[in-house]
Write a protein that holds these residues in place. Structure first.
Motif, mmCIF file in Angstrom:
data_model
loop_
_atom_site.group_PDB
_atom_site.id
_atom_site.type_symbol
_atom_site.label_atom_id
_atom_site.label_comp_id
_atom_site.label_asym_id
_atom_site.label_seq_id
_atom_site.Cartn_x
_atom_site.Cartn_y
_atom_site.Cartn_z
ATOM 1 N N PRO A 443 40.217 12.081 16.993
ATOM 2 C CA PRO A 443 38.941 11.604 17.541
ATOM 3 C C PRO A 443 37.994 12.732 17.948
ATOM 4 N N LYS A 444 38.503 14.012 17.859
ATOM 5 C CA LYS A 444 37.649 15.107 18.337
ATOM 6 C C LYS A 444 37.242 16.105 17.254
ATOM 7 N N ASP A 445 38.132 16.340 16.301
ATOM 8 C CA ASP A 445 37.872 17.438 15.352
ATOM 9 C C ASP A 445 37.547 16.946 13.947
ATOM 10 N N ASP A 446 36.484 17.516 13.379
ATOM 11 C CA ASP A 446 36.195 17.289 11.961
ATOM 12 C C ASP A 446 37.220 18.079 11.159
ATOM 13 N N LEU A 447 37.461 17.683 9.928
ATOM 14 C CA LEU A 447 38.486 18.377 9.138
ATOM 15 C C LEU A 447 37.937 18.814 7.790
ATOM 16 N N GLU A 448 37.873 20.136 7.607
ATOM 17 C CA GLU A 448 37.530 20.669 6.287
ATOM 18 C C GLU A 448 38.726 20.403 5.383
ATOM 19 N N THR A 449 38.508 19.696 4.296
ATOM 20 C CA THR A 449 39.631 19.253 3.461
ATOM 21 C C THR A 449 39.319 19.485 1.992
ATOM 22 N N MET A 450 40.331 19.894 1.250
ATOM 23 C CA MET A 450 40.156 19.974 -0.194
ATOM 24 C C MET A 450 40.926 18.821 -0.832
ATOM 25 N N ILE A 451 40.266 18.091 -1.720
ATOM 26 C CA ILE A 451 40.949 17.019 -2.460
ATOM 27 C C ILE A 451 41.101 17.502 -3.898
ATOM 28 N N ASP A 452 42.333 17.648 -4.305
ATOM 29 C CA ASP A 452 42.625 18.198 -5.629
ATOM 30 C C ASP A 452 43.160 17.061 -6.502
ATOM 31 N N ILE A 453 42.503 16.809 -7.620
ATOM 32 C CA ILE A 453 42.916 15.667 -8.445
ATOM 33 C C ILE A 453 43.620 16.166 -9.702
ATOM 34 N N LYS A 454 44.933 16.072 -9.695
ATOM 35 C CA LYS A 454 45.724 16.507 -10.859
ATOM 36 C C LYS A 454 45.561 15.483 -11.982
ATOM 37 N N GLY A 455 45.318 15.994 -13.187
ATOM 38 C CA GLY A 455 45.148 15.079 -14.311
ATOM 39 C C GLY A 455 43.680 14.815 -14.613
ATOM 40 N N LEU A 456 42.786 15.458 -13.866
ATOM 41 C CA LEU A 456 41.350 15.302 -14.112
ATOM 42 C C LEU A 456 40.781 16.691 -14.394
ATOM 43 N N LEU A 457 39.926 16.810 -15.408
ATOM 44 C CA LEU A 457 39.385 18.129 -15.741
ATOM 45 C C LEU A 457 38.109 18.420 -14.950
ATOM 46 N N ASP A 458 37.230 17.438 -14.921
ATOM 47 C CA ASP A 458 36.042 17.639 -14.088
ATOM 48 C C ASP A 458 35.513 16.309 -13.567
ATOM 49 N N ILE A 459 34.673 16.437 -12.539
ATOM 50 C CA ILE A 459 34.112 15.242 -11.893
ATOM 51 C C ILE A 459 32.662 15.099 -12.330
ATOM 52 N N LYS A 460 32.323 13.933 -12.801
ATOM 53 C CA LYS A 460 30.963 13.726 -13.339
ATOM 54 C C LYS A 460 29.974 13.245 -12.271
ATOM 55 N N GLY A 461 30.401 12.328 -11.449
ATOM 56 C CA GLY A 461 29.480 11.818 -10.435
ATOM 57 C C GLY A 461 30.261 11.417 -9.207
ATOM 58 N N LEU A 462 29.674 11.617 -8.055
ATOM 59 C CA LEU A 462 30.407 11.336 -6.814
ATOM 60 C C LEU A 462 29.462 10.707 -5.793
ATOM 61 N N GLU A 463 29.960 9.649 -5.150
ATOM 62 C CA GLU A 463 29.194 9.033 -4.062
ATOM 63 C C GLU A 463 30.111 8.844 -2.868
ATOM 64 N N GLY A 464 29.556 8.904 -1.690
ATOM 65 C CA GLY A 464 30.380 8.749 -0.494
ATOM 66 C C GLY A 464 29.809 7.728 0.476
ATOM 67 N N GLU A 465 30.716 7.140 1.242
ATOM 68 C CA GLU A 465 30.330 6.182 2.292
ATOM 69 C C GLU A 465 31.212 6.476 3.495
ATOM 70 N N ILE A 466 30.667 6.325 4.674
ATOM 71 C CA ILE A 466 31.457 6.640 5.877
ATOM 72 C C ILE A 466 31.303 5.553 6.937
ATOM 73 N N LEU A 467 32.389 5.348 7.661
ATOM 74 C CA LEU A 467 32.357 4.475 8.840
ATOM 75 C C LEU A 467 32.796 5.348 10.013
ATOM 76 N N THR A 468 31.894 5.554 10.957
ATOM 77 C CA THR A 468 32.270 6.319 12.143
ATOM 78 C C THR A 468 31.371 5.879 13.294
ATOM 79 N N ALA A 469 31.573 6.464 14.446
ATOM 80 C CA ALA A 469 30.759 6.089 15.612
ATOM 81 C C ALA A 469 30.779 7.250 16.589
ATOM 82 N N LYS A 470 29.925 7.149 17.601
ATOM 83 C CA LYS A 470 29.837 8.257 18.572
ATOM 84 C C LYS A 470 31.090 8.355 19.431
ATOM 85 N N THR A 471 31.654 7.206 19.773
ATOM 86 C CA THR A 471 32.803 7.216 20.685
ATOM 87 C C THR A 471 33.987 6.468 20.074
#
Ligand code: AHR
Length: 516
Positions: A443-471
């Protein structure tokens, strides 16, 4: 001093890439094989508190807009979730329910007492026809639990005949007289509920015999047995070993049920749903994560007796359970729903997705106004809870191919205990689109993360959605702007077949990507 500061800066900058790589999610696209059954995104609605009455069902004469008594706004909201299956009428209530009380002219239906939940009057105005109309409005498959503890085998098989048969009989004529010419298509039938406790206090041996007797006469496509208490592995062993001795056992047993509730403290003092410390946030995460090891123990026993995976594990009750909201009926199990519940939902769904080889259905408890609900109502007002938004984000996994994942992440600890900070699941849909759902439990720390996808050569398009709140305890309240709702998320960068992403504290993120 100047040199010392320089050294500190040098160390910080040179260590940054190492720190940034401490959180790594590896997806094995090349090892995908199991389908995530859409039924994992199922729900549960019992005659309990304000779940049905003053929830789904307000009656035809209500001023609240409704279709034959069923609230229109709830139906419209739930349709956003693509609910695949709805379990009814209980829960414990199923084992006192006499289905014949709930058919025919409403004003002639008997009044009975709902002994399990609040001792209130049940007027039976919401019965079989009303439930099946609700399912039609939601475009969802019904899952009906029959009464095997206070009802007879005849009651059970006649209910199935009433609902599903097209053959002329006294029972199907009764259905027609009550306004329904054609049978309904109801595939899922539960043979009892929690028969170790509120369903008759049976032991595993005795229940298995009762199950065999009922199931033999219940002419249904998919029959689900009651499991034991979540940590009763011997119940699973007894049921599986004895059912395997029945010739053609796959005709009478298709699933075994599993119930697991997340409590933050203990069953006597479960704690408030909104007013809680970080230690209770932590224990909610911790106790939800514990479900996976427990499920794996049950699955290992099922694998032993049923290596061909004929009998599914059906997690038909799960979710958070807190003390009721102050001033409400303790028997009604009405609780608020915060960002903490969103994280519990995300963890639970990730666990079910990741174990989809054996888990073919899950039903969160209990849709409207009860326990970890999608929808809360007050008079004519309605709110969509944080859990609602998690189910909306995660629906893309329904019937997609599960992508196995591994997490190497920093731990999140409180006092002596620690858990991984991340929870993840991923899938590829029929159009080849990859969806990754990841939750940051810290609930306190953001996390720098690498997502590695085995079996994929490259990523063509990416979209993101988030659910979070202040508290941690943010929730959506009646008549106020929503504090928790999903929004676009862009805090990532693509590196060939990998994604570097900064996952905010206490958040649930959905990534949608195309690639080669
Ligand atoms: O969901 C509330 C109750 O929890 C159900 O009626 C019962 O099956 C379980 O113990």
């Amino acid at each position: 001093m100047k040199h010392f500061l320089k050294l500190i800066f040098f160390l910080l900058f040179s260590l940054q890439p190492i720190l940034a790589q401490q959180n790594i999610i590896t997806l094995h696209l090349d090892k995908s094989k199991d389908t995530i059954s859409k039924h994992i995104y199922g729900h549960f609605a019992e005659h309990l508190g304000r779940g049905i009455y003053d929830g789904f069902y307000v009656g035809k004469d209500s001023e609240i807009p409704n279709i034959n008594g069923i609230r229109t706004d709830i139906v419209e909201a739930l349709k956003e979730l693509d609910i695949p299956v709805l379990r009814w009428p209980g829960g414990c209530f199923a084992e006192q329910y006499q289905w014949k009380d709930g058919i025919g002219p409403v004003d002639q239906r008997p009044l009975v007492v709902n002994t399990f939940w609040g001792g209130v009057t049940e007027d039976n105005s919401f019965g079989t026809h009303e439930f099946l109309e609700l399912c039609e409005l939601l475009d969802t498959e019904p899952y009906i639990a029959v009464n095997i503890a206070s009802g007879t085998v005849k009651d059970a098989y006649q209910w199935i005949e009433y609902v599903t048969s097209n053959t002329d009989s006294e029972i199907t004529r009764l259905r027609k007289k009550n306004g329904r010419e054609q049978p309904w298509d109801v595939k899922f039938w539960g043979i009892g509920n929690e028969n170790w406790g509120c369903g008759g206090s049976m032991d595993a041996d005795y229940y298995t015999d009762v199950f065999k007797r009922f199931s033999t006469y219940c002419n249904a496509e998919y029959k689900i047995a009651s499991g034991g208490v979540f940590d009763d592995l011997e119940w699973t062993r007894t049921f599986m070993s004895e059912i395997k001795e029945v010739p053609n056992f796959i005709d009478i047993a298709h699933g075994m049920s599993y119930h697991y509730y997340t409590i933050a403290n203990n069953w006597e003092v479960k704690g408030s749903s909104t007013d809680f410390e970080e230690s209770e946030w932590f224990s909610s995460m911790y106790n939800t994560l514990k479900m996976e090891a427990n499920l794996k123990d049950h699955i290992a026993i099922m694998d032993e007796y049923d290596p061909d995976n004929n009998i599914a594990l059906i997690a038909d009750e799960w979710g958070t359970w807190y003390d009721v909201e102050p001033g409400t009926n303790p028997g009604f199990l009405y609780q608020q729903n915060t960002m903490r519940d969103a994280l519990v939902a995300a963890i639970g769904l990730n666990i079910f997705n990741n174990n989809s080889r054996r888990i073919k259905m899950a039903n969160i408890a209990q849709t409207v106004n009860v326990l970890q609900a999608m929808i809360l109502t007050k008079g004519s007002q309605m709110v969509k809870t944080p859990t609602f938004y998690v189910f909306k984000m995660y629906k893309i996994h329904q019937d997609a191919i599960q992508i196995p994942s591994e997490i190497s992440s920093m731990n999140y600890s409180v006092k002596e205990d620690e858990i991984p900070s991340l929870s993840v699941s991923a899938s590829r849909d029929k159009n080849g689109v990859i969806h990754i759902t990841v939750a940051n439990l810290n609930p306190k720390d953001d996390l720098e993360t690498m997502i590695d996808i085995k079996g994929l050569l490259d990523i063509k398009g990416l979209e993101g959605e988030i659910l979070t709140a202040k508290t941690m305890n943010a929730y959506n309240d009646f008549g106020k702007a929503e504090k928790v709702q999903a929004s676009e998320f862009k805090n990532y960068e693509i590196k060939e077949a990998a994604i570097n992403i900064n996952i905010p504290s206490k958040s649930v993120v959905l990534l949608t990507l195309n690639g080669n």
